[in-house]
Design a protein around this motif. Structure first.
Motif, mmCIF file in Angstrom:
data_model
loop_
_atom_site.group_PDB
_atom_site.id
_atom_site.type_symbol
_atom_site.label_atom_id
_atom_site.label_comp_id
_atom_site.label_asym_id
_atom_site.label_seq_id
_atom_site.Cartn_x
_atom_site.Cartn_y
_atom_site.Cartn_z
ATOM 1 N N ALA A 138 0.815 -1.220 0.000
ATOM 2 C CA ALA A 138 0.000 0.000 0.000
ATOM 3 C C ALA A 138 0.846 1.266 0.000
ATOM 4 N N GLN A 139 2.130 1.162 0.357
ATOM 5 C CA GLN A 139 2.995 2.347 0.341
ATOM 6 C C GLN A 139 3.275 2.831 -1.084
ATOM 7 N N GLN A 140 3.115 1.935 -2.054
ATOM 8 C CA GLN A 140 3.281 2.283 -3.466
ATOM 9 C C GLN A 140 4.599 3.027 -3.721
ATOM 10 N N ALA A 141 5.681 2.433 -3.251
ATOM 11 C CA ALA A 141 7.010 3.029 -3.441
ATOM 12 C C ALA A 141 7.522 2.688 -4.837
ATOM 13 N N PRO A 142 7.692 3.674 -5.711
ATOM 14 C CA PRO A 142 8.109 3.366 -7.086
ATOM 15 C C PRO A 142 9.534 2.844 -7.191
ATOM 16 N N ASP A 143 10.359 3.090 -6.181
ATOM 17 C CA ASP A 143 11.767 2.690 -6.252
ATOM 18 C C ASP A 143 12.051 1.347 -5.594
ATOM 19 N N ILE A 144 11.048 0.736 -4.970
ATOM 20 C CA ILE A 144 11.231 -0.565 -4.323
ATOM 21 C C ILE A 144 10.121 -1.497 -4.802
ATOM 22 N N GLN A 145 10.523 -2.521 -5.541
ATOM 23 C CA GLN A 145 9.560 -3.465 -6.096
ATOM 24 C C GLN A 145 9.287 -4.574 -5.078
ATOM 25 N N ILE A 146 8.017 -4.822 -4.816
ATOM 26 C CA ILE A 146 7.617 -5.803 -3.813
ATOM 27 C C ILE A 146 6.959 -6.992 -4.500
ATOM 28 N N VAL A 147 7.490 -8.174 -4.221
ATOM 29 C CA VAL A 147 6.948 -9.422 -4.751
ATOM 30 C C VAL A 147 6.245 -10.135 -3.599
ATOM 31 N N PRO A 148 4.919 -10.118 -3.555
ATOM 32 C CA PRO A 148 4.221 -10.698 -2.396
ATOM 33 C C PRO A 148 4.087 -12.212 -2.491
ATOM 34 N N PHE A 149 4.386 -12.889 -1.378
ATOM 35 C CA PHE A 149 4.150 -14.320 -1.227
ATOM 36 C C PHE A 149 3.106 -14.514 -0.127
ATOM 37 N N LEU A 150 2.284 -15.532 -0.292
ATOM 38 C CA LEU A 150 1.258 -15.861 0.689
ATOM 39 C C LEU A 150 1.851 -16.800 1.731
ATOM 40 N N ARG A 151 1.927 -16.335 2.962
ATOM 41 C CA ARG A 151 2.436 -17.211 4.020
ATOM 42 C C ARG A 151 1.268 -17.909 4.700
ATOM 43 N N PRO A 152 1.299 -19.243 4.809
ATOM 44 C CA PRO A 152 0.137 -19.970 5.324
ATOM 45 C C PRO A 152 0.067 -20.018 6.843
ATOM 46 N N TYR A 153 0.457 -18.936 7.501
ATOM 47 C CA TYR A 153 0.398 -18.873 8.963
ATOM 48 C C TYR A 153 -0.491 -17.700 9.380
ATOM 49 N N ILE A 154 -1.415 -17.975 10.270
ATOM 50 C CA ILE A 154 -2.208 -16.910 10.877
ATOM 51 C C ILE A 154 -1.547 -16.475 12.176
ATOM 52 N N LYS A 155 -1.066 -17.450 12.930
ATOM 53 C CA LYS A 155 -0.372 -17.201 14.190
ATOM 54 C C LYS A 155 0.877 -18.069 14.239
ATOM 55 N N GLN A 156 1.794 -17.724 15.131
ATOM 56 C CA GLN A 156 3.101 -18.386 15.182
ATOM 57 C C GLN A 156 3.021 -19.909 15.301
ATOM 58 N N PRO A 157 2.161 -20.475 16.177
ATOM 59 C CA PRO A 157 2.140 -21.940 16.291
ATOM 60 C C PRO A 157 1.751 -22.669 15.013
ATOM 61 N N ASP A 158 1.174 -21.969 14.049
ATOM 62 C CA ASP A 158 0.782 -22.629 12.798
ATOM 63 C C ASP A 158 1.979 -23.220 12.059
ATOM 64 N N ARG A 159 3.165 -22.738 12.336
ATOM 65 C CA ARG A 159 4.344 -23.247 11.632
ATOM 66 C C ARG A 159 4.546 -24.742 11.891
ATOM 67 N N HIS A 160 3.985 -25.226 13.005
ATOM 68 C CA HIS A 160 4.203 -26.621 13.381
ATOM 69 C C HIS A 160 3.190 -27.585 12.757
ATOM 70 N N ASP A 161 1.997 -27.088 12.403
ATOM 71 C CA ASP A 161 0.974 -28.036 11.929
ATOM 72 C C ASP A 161 0.136 -27.486 10.777
ATOM 73 N N TRP A 162 0.634 -26.459 10.098
ATOM 74 C CA TRP A 162 -0.152 -25.835 9.033
ATOM 75 C C TRP A 162 -0.549 -26.833 7.950
ATOM 76 N N PHE A 163 0.216 -27.887 7.799
ATOM 77 C CA PHE A 163 0.043 -28.872 6.728
ATOM 78 C C PHE A 163 -0.799 -30.069 7.156
ATOM 79 N N SER A 164 -1.221 -30.090 8.424
ATOM 80 C CA SER A 164 -1.811 -31.302 8.994
ATOM 81 C C SER A 164 -3.229 -31.061 9.491
ATOM 82 N N ASN A 165 -4.191 -31.136 8.593
ATOM 83 C CA ASN A 165 -5.611 -31.028 8.949
ATOM 84 C C ASN A 165 -5.919 -29.764 9.756
ATOM 85 N N ASN A 166 -5.235 -28.678 9.418
ATOM 86 C CA ASN A 166 -5.484 -27.391 10.076
ATOM 87 C C ASN A 166 -6.484 -26.630 9.212
#
Length: 273
Positions: A72-100
Motif C-alpha cells: 500500500a505504500q506504493q514506493a516506485p523505487d522498491i519493487q515488492i513481490v508478495p508471497f502468501l504465508r500460510p500462517y495466521i499465528k506463530q504456532p501454525d508453523r508446526h501443523d499448518w500442513f496437517s488437517n489445520n
C-alpha cells in the motif's frame, strides 16, 4: 582537485565502483510480522531498505496484513513481490500442513486476492512433506505458476518435488545445514530449485568466502538469492549489518556472478526491471 582525487584513483577499480554506487539487492527472504509492525512502521521499513540499497523484496508476513501494508505504500523505487504465508499465528508453523482447517480456509481466501507470486515461507521436514495438504499446495503452485518458498530439509524438498514435478521452489537457507555435496547434487538433479542464503553459517570464515561455496556459486550463478530473514523483530536491527556482510562476500566473486546473486536472479524470476 588532484589531491582530493588521488586516494580514489589509488583504489582498485572494483572498490571504486562499489564506493560510488553499490548495486541493488533483491531481498528474497523478508518477514514483516505482526510483532514487528508495532516497532517499525511501513515508511520506516522503506527508508531502511533505501539506506542499504535494497531495490526489490520478496515480501511475506504473519498474517499477510504486513505484506499488504507494504504494498500500500506504493514506493516506485522498491519493487515488492508478495508471497502468501500460510500462517495466521506463530504456532501454525508446526501443523499448518496437517488437517489445520483454519489455515486451509485462510490460504483459500487469500489466494482470491490474485496478487501473490508464491506460497511460503513455510516449514516442513521429512515425511511431513507427504501430508495431503502439502501435496495439494505443491500441485496448486505448479498449476498456477506460483513459486514455493520452503524452509525444509533435503528429504522434504525431494518429496515436494515428487508431488508436483517441475514446480518452482526457493529453498530457504539452502537447507541451512545440508552438506554442500548434497546441495550440489540437488541442484544438478532439480533445475527448478533456487537456493536462498540466509543463516548458512558456513558461507564465510573471518570475512572470507568459503572456497566450496564460491565453487558452487560459480557453477550455478543463476541459482542463488540473498535474504535478511527478519523472522523475529530484533533482526530488523541487524539488516544493515546483514547487507554489509553480503556485499563483502559479493566483492569476492566475479562482477557478473555477484550482480546475478545480488539482484538479477530475483529480477529474472519475477519479471522485475
Amino acid at each position: 582537485m588532484r589531491i582530493a582525487l588521488l586516494p580514489v584513483l589509488l583504489l582498485p577499480l572494483a572498490a571504486v565502483a562499489q564506493a560510488v554506487k553499490p548495486g541493488p539487492i533483491f531481498d528474497a527472504h523478508m518477514h514483516y510480522n505482526v510483532e514487528a509492525r508495532s516497532v517499525i512502521s511501513p515508511p520506516q521499513v522503506l527508508a531502511l531498505w533505501r539506506k542499504v540499497g535494497i531495490g526489490a523484496v520478496l515480501a511475506t508476513s504473519r498474517p499477510n496484513d504486513g505484506t499488504l501494508d507494504l504494498i500500500a505504500q506504493q514506493a516506485p523505487d522498491i519493487q515488492i513481490v508478495p508471497f502468501l504465508r500460510p500462517y495466521i499465528k506463530q504456532p501454525d508453523r508446526h501443523d499448518w500442513f496437517s488437517n489445520n482447517r483454519a489455515v486451509e480456509q485462510y490460504v483459500e481466501q487469500e489466494l482470491k486476492r490474485g496478487i501473490y507470486r508464491g506460497i511460503g515461507e513455510f516449514h516442513i521436514f521429512g515425511a511431513d512433506a507427504d501430508a495431503p495438504y502439502m501435496a495439494r499446495i505443491a500441485r496448486l503452485a505448479k498449476e498456477r505458476g506460483l513459486w514455493l518458498h520452503a524452509h525444509a530439509d533435503e528429504d522434504a524438498v525431494e518429496r515436494i518435488l515428487r508431488h508436483a514435478p517441475g514446480v518452482k521452489l526457493i529453498w530457504a537457507h539452502t537447507g541451512m545445514s545440508t552438506s554442500l555435496d548434497k546441495v550440489e547434487q540437488m541442484f544438478a538433479e532439480h533445475p527448478n530449485i533456487v537456493g536462498e542464503l540466509s543463516y548458512r553459517g558456513d558461507i564465510e570464515e573471518g570475512g572470507v568466502l568459503n572456497p566450496r561455496w564460491k565453487q558452487l556459486m560459480l557453477k550455478y550463478p543463476d541459482r542463488f538469492l540473498l535474504g535478511t530473514d527478519t523472522w523475529i523483530t530484533p533482526r530488523w536491527g541487524q539488516v544493515e549489518e546483514l547487507i554489509a556482510g553480503y556485499r563483502r562476500l559479493l566483492a569476492q566473486l566475479p562482477p557478473e556472478v555477484a550482480d546475478r546473486i545480488a539482484y538479477r536472479n530475483g529480477a529474472a524470476m519475477f519479471g522485475l526491471r
